[in-house]
Design an enzyme around this catalytic site. Structure first.
Site, mmCIF file in Angstrom:
data_model
loop_
_atom_site.group_PDB
_atom_site.id
_atom_site.type_symbol
_atom_site.label_atom_id
_atom_site.label_comp_id
_atom_site.label_asym_id
_atom_site.label_seq_id
_atom_site.Cartn_x
_atom_site.Cartn_y
_atom_site.Cartn_z
ATOM 1 N N CYS A 384 31.946 21.251 -46.073
ATOM 2 C CA CYS A 384 31.507 22.626 -45.817
ATOM 3 C C CYS A 384 31.436 23.414 -47.133
ATOM 4 O O CYS A 384 30.554 23.173 -47.947
ATOM 5 C CB CYS A 384 32.407 23.294 -44.787
ATOM 6 S SG CYS A 384 31.675 24.770 -44.028
ATOM 7 N N HIS A 509 31.904 19.482 -40.403
ATOM 8 C CA HIS A 509 33.339 19.196 -40.444
ATOM 9 C C HIS A 509 33.622 17.868 -39.732
ATOM 10 O O HIS A 509 33.947 17.855 -38.535
ATOM 11 C CB HIS A 509 34.123 20.324 -39.766
ATOM 12 C CG HIS A 509 34.173 21.586 -40.566
ATOM 13 N ND1 HIS A 509 35.176 21.860 -41.468
ATOM 14 C CD2 HIS A 509 33.316 22.635 -40.616
ATOM 15 C CE1 HIS A 509 34.950 23.037 -42.035
ATOM 16 N NE2 HIS A 509 33.828 23.529 -41.535
ATOM 17 N N GLU A 511 36.131 16.008 -39.815
ATOM 18 C CA GLU A 511 37.527 15.827 -39.411
ATOM 19 C C GLU A 511 37.739 16.075 -37.924
ATOM 20 O O GLU A 511 38.672 15.534 -37.325
ATOM 21 C CB GLU A 511 38.457 16.738 -40.224
ATOM 22 C CG GLU A 511 38.285 18.225 -40.006
ATOM 23 C CD GLU A 511 37.315 18.888 -40.968
ATOM 24 O OE1 GLU A 511 37.461 20.098 -41.213
ATOM 25 O OE2 GLU A 511 36.401 18.186 -41.454
#
Length: 535
Positions: A384, A509, A511
Site C-alpha cells: 500500500c 493488502h 496480509e
C-alpha cells in the site's frame, strides 16, 4: 447435525475480569474445531463502542482495521476468525453500537415505530437480534462474540439481547461460554479464583447462566481450584476448561480439543458430528516448535510500539516463515529514527518490509529504507503506502524527479501519487476509501506472475491514493516494471525491479488473505528470498 430439519444453534462468548483475554482467539478456535467436524459455521463480532466502525479509530488504540472482501472495515478479531477457519467473512460478521443506534434512529425518523417511544428494550435489542439472525442465515452454528468485559455499561444491551434470543429460539439451542481470568499473585504465591467468581456472578445477575467457563491463566490450574470455580459458579466441573499461555496462538485450538471442549459443546447442543481433522494445525505447531533457523525481517513503520497495529501483517509473516520451517525474528524499525540517519539496524536484517499507513510522519525514513534495500540488493516488500513510497523513491533517485511526492503530503512538486477520482482529504473519513476485493491482471513473464502462478488475482484494498498514471510511464521507462494493473480502473497494483533479487510492492493488502496452513504467496516468496540473503 441431525439432518436438515435440525434447529440452528447459537454459541455466545463473553469475557470477564479484564479485556484482551483472548475471546477472539477462543471463539476462532472453537469455530475452527466445529468446522473441522463437518459443521457449517459462521462467526460474528459484536462491538459495544459507539463508533460506527473502527475505520476512523487510531490503530495504536484499537489495533488494525481488518477489511473484508465486500469492503467492510471491521474489528481485527475477524482476522483471527478467517485465519482459524475456511470462512470468508462479510460486513454482516461485525457490527457496533454505533451501527445499531444509527439504524434505530433512522427507523424512528422514517416513522417505522408508528409513534412509539423508542427505547433500549425492545427497539435496540430487537435490532441487535435482527443482525444476529442475519449473520446466522447460512450456518448451522453461529459463534457470536461480545466485545469488552461483562459489567461494562455499554455491553448491557448486547447481553440482554442474547438473553432474549435464547428465550426466542429455545435454551436448548443456545450455549453461553464465559472466558475469565484466573490471575497468579506473586505476593501470595498462588492463583486466585475470586475475580472469576465475581465475573460469573455479574453475568448471572444480568440473566445469563454460562454452561461453560474457560479460565485464562499463565500457568496450569490445579484440580482443587477447578473444583472451586465449578462450585461457586454453579457450572459442572467437566464444563470448566483452561486456556493457558502457549508459545503460538495456533496451539490454542489443539489445547482446547485435547481437553474435549469441542466434544462437550456438541453434547450440550445435541449435535452429532465426526471427530475434527486437525492435521493442518498440528503441522503448523510442529514447524513452529522445530524451526531449522531464524529469518530476521525489518518492519519499518510508525506504530512500532504496538504489534496490534499490524496484526494481520505480523501473522502473514509468521505463516510464511512457518511454511518454510523458519522462525520469524521481526525487527520493528521506527521510521522517524531512520530520518535522523540511524540506519545501522538496516544492515542487520535479511529483508525490509514497508507496510501500509497514513500521514506524512515517518515517510522520509521509509523512503530511506527503500533506497537502502534497492541499492544493497536486500529483499524488499512494500504494501500500500509502501508501494507508493517505492515509486516516489525511484522517481527521485533514478528518474531524476527530485520533487517527487504524494498529494497526501501537499500539493506541490511532482505528484507521483495522487488522490483517486472522488477522493480527497476532506469529507467523510469512515468507509469512504477504496475498500474490499478487486481483480488485478499480472504481466506475462513478470516476477509477480511467477510468484502467484496465475494471471488474474483478487486482493483486498484500503486506500484513497493511487499512482499517478502521468508519471507511471516515465518510471516504467527508467526500469521499474509495472507488473500488475486493475484494467477496469486503470490503476497500478504491483511494481517490481527485474534486476533485483526481490524488490516487489503492491497497492493492496495481501496480509488479509493469508492463513496459517496456506501462507500467502507474496509473503512466502519474500521470506524465501530473505532466508537466502547473504548466502
Amino acid at each position: 447435525m441431525k439432518g436438515k430439519s435440525s434447529p440452528k444453534k447459537f454459541i455466545f462468548i463473553t469475557g470477564g475480569v479484564a479485556s484482551s483475554l483472548g475471546k477472539g482467539l477462543a471463539a476462532a478456535s472453537i469455530a475452527g474445531l466445529l468446522e473441522r467436524r463437518g459443521l457449517k459455521v459462521n462467526m460474528l463480532k459484536m462491538d459495544p463502542y459507539i463508533n460506527v466502525d473502527p475505520g476512523t479509530m487510531s490503530p495504536t488504540q484499537h489495533g488494525e482495521v481488518f477489511v473484508t472482501d465486500d469492503g467492510a472495515e471491521t474489528d481485527l478479531d475477524l482476522g483471527h476468525y478467517e485465519r482459524f477457519t475456511s470462512l470468508t467473512l462479510s460486513r454482516t460478521s461485525n457490527f457496533t453500537t454505533g451501527q445499531v443506534y444509527l439504524q434505530v434512529i433512522e427507523n424512528e425518523r422514517e416513522g417505522k415505530y408508528l409513534g412509539k417511544t423508542v427505547q433500549v428494550v425492545p427497539h435496540i435489542t430487537e435490532e441487535i437480534k435482527r443482525r444476529i439472525h442475519i449473520a446466522a442465515e447460512d450456518a448451522e452454528v453461529l459463534l457470536g462474540e461480545i466485545g469488552g468485559t461483562v459489567g461494562d455499561i455499554e455491553s448491557q444491551p448486547f447481553v440482554e439481547s442474547i438473553r432474549q434470543l435464547a428465550h426466542d429460539v429455545g435454551p436448548e439451542n443456545v450455549l453461553f461460554i464465559h472466558l475469565v481470568l484466573v490471575p497468579y499473585l506473586g505476593a501470595a504465591g498462588e492463583l486466585k479464583t475470586k475475580p472469576a467468581q465475581h465475573s460469573v456472578k455479574e453475568l448471572r445477575s444480568m440473566g445469563l447462566f454460562p454452561q461453560i467457563i474457560i479460565c485464562r491463566s499463565d500457568r496450569e490450574i490445579e484440580s482443587s481450584l477447578v473444583d472451586k470455580i465449578s462450585l461457586f459458579c454453579n457450572v459442572q466441573k467437566e464444563n470448566v476448561f483452561q486456556s493457558i499461555d502457549v508459545d503460538t496462538i495456533y496451539q490454542v485450538p489443539l489445547s482446547l480439543h485435547a481437553q474435549g471442549l469441542d466434544q462437550r459443546i456438541a453434547n450440550l447442543l445435541g449435535i452429532w458430528a465426526a471427530a475434527p481433522k486437525i492435521d493442518d494445525l498440528e503441522k503448523v505447531v510442529f514447524n513452529f516448535k522445530n524451526p531449522l533457523r531464524k529469518v530476521k525481517i525489518g518492519i519499518v513503520g510508525k506504530y512500532t510500539e504496538l504489534v496490534e497495529s499490524y496484526k494481520s501483517l505480523d501473522e502473514a509473516l509468521n505463516h510464511a516463515a512457518n511454511s518454510c520451517q523458519l522462525e520469524l525474528e521481526p525487527v520493528y524499525i521506527d521510521a522517524e529514527e531512520l530520518e535522523k540517519g540511524n540506519d545501522e539496524v538496516l544492515s542487520n536484517v535479511q529483508g525490509i518490509l514497508v507496510p501500509g499507513g497514513f500521514g506524512q510522519r515517518g515517510t522520509e525514513g521509509k523512503i530511506a529504507a527503500i533506497k537502502y534495500a534497492r541499492e544493497n540488493k536486500l529483499p524488499f516488500f512494500g504494501i500500500c503506502l509502501g508501494m507508493q513510497l517505492a515509486m516516489i523513491e525511484y522517481a527521485r533517485n533514478i528518474v531524476g524527479l527530485e520533487t517527487a511526492t504524494s498529494e497526501e503530503f501537499g500539493s506541490g512538486g511532482d505528484l507521483v501519487v495522487h488522490f483517486m477520482e472522488g477522493q480527497s482529504q476532506e469529507g467523510s473519513k469512515g468507509g469512504s476509501m477504496r475498500l474490499g476485493a478487486y481483480d488485478c491482471e499480472l504481466l506475462d513473464g513478470s516476477y509477480a506472475k511467477k510468484v502467484y502462478g496465475a494471471s488474474i488475482i483478487s486482493e483486498r484494498h484500503r486506500h484513497r491514493l493511487e499512482v499517478n498514471n502521468i508519471y507511471a510511464s516515465k518510471i516504467s521507462e527508467a526500469g521499474m516494471v509495472i507488473s500488475g494493473i486493475n484494467k477496469e480502473l486503470d490503476l497500478v497494483e504491483v511494481v517490481e525491479l527485474s534486476e533485483h533479487p526481490h524488490f516487489i510492492a503492491c497497492q493492496y493488502h495481501p496480509e488479509f488473505k493469508s492463513r496459517p496452513y496456506s501462507a500467502h504467496p507474496l509473503f512466502k516468496a519474500f521470506i524465501e528470498k530473505a532466508d537466502q540473503y547473504g548466502k
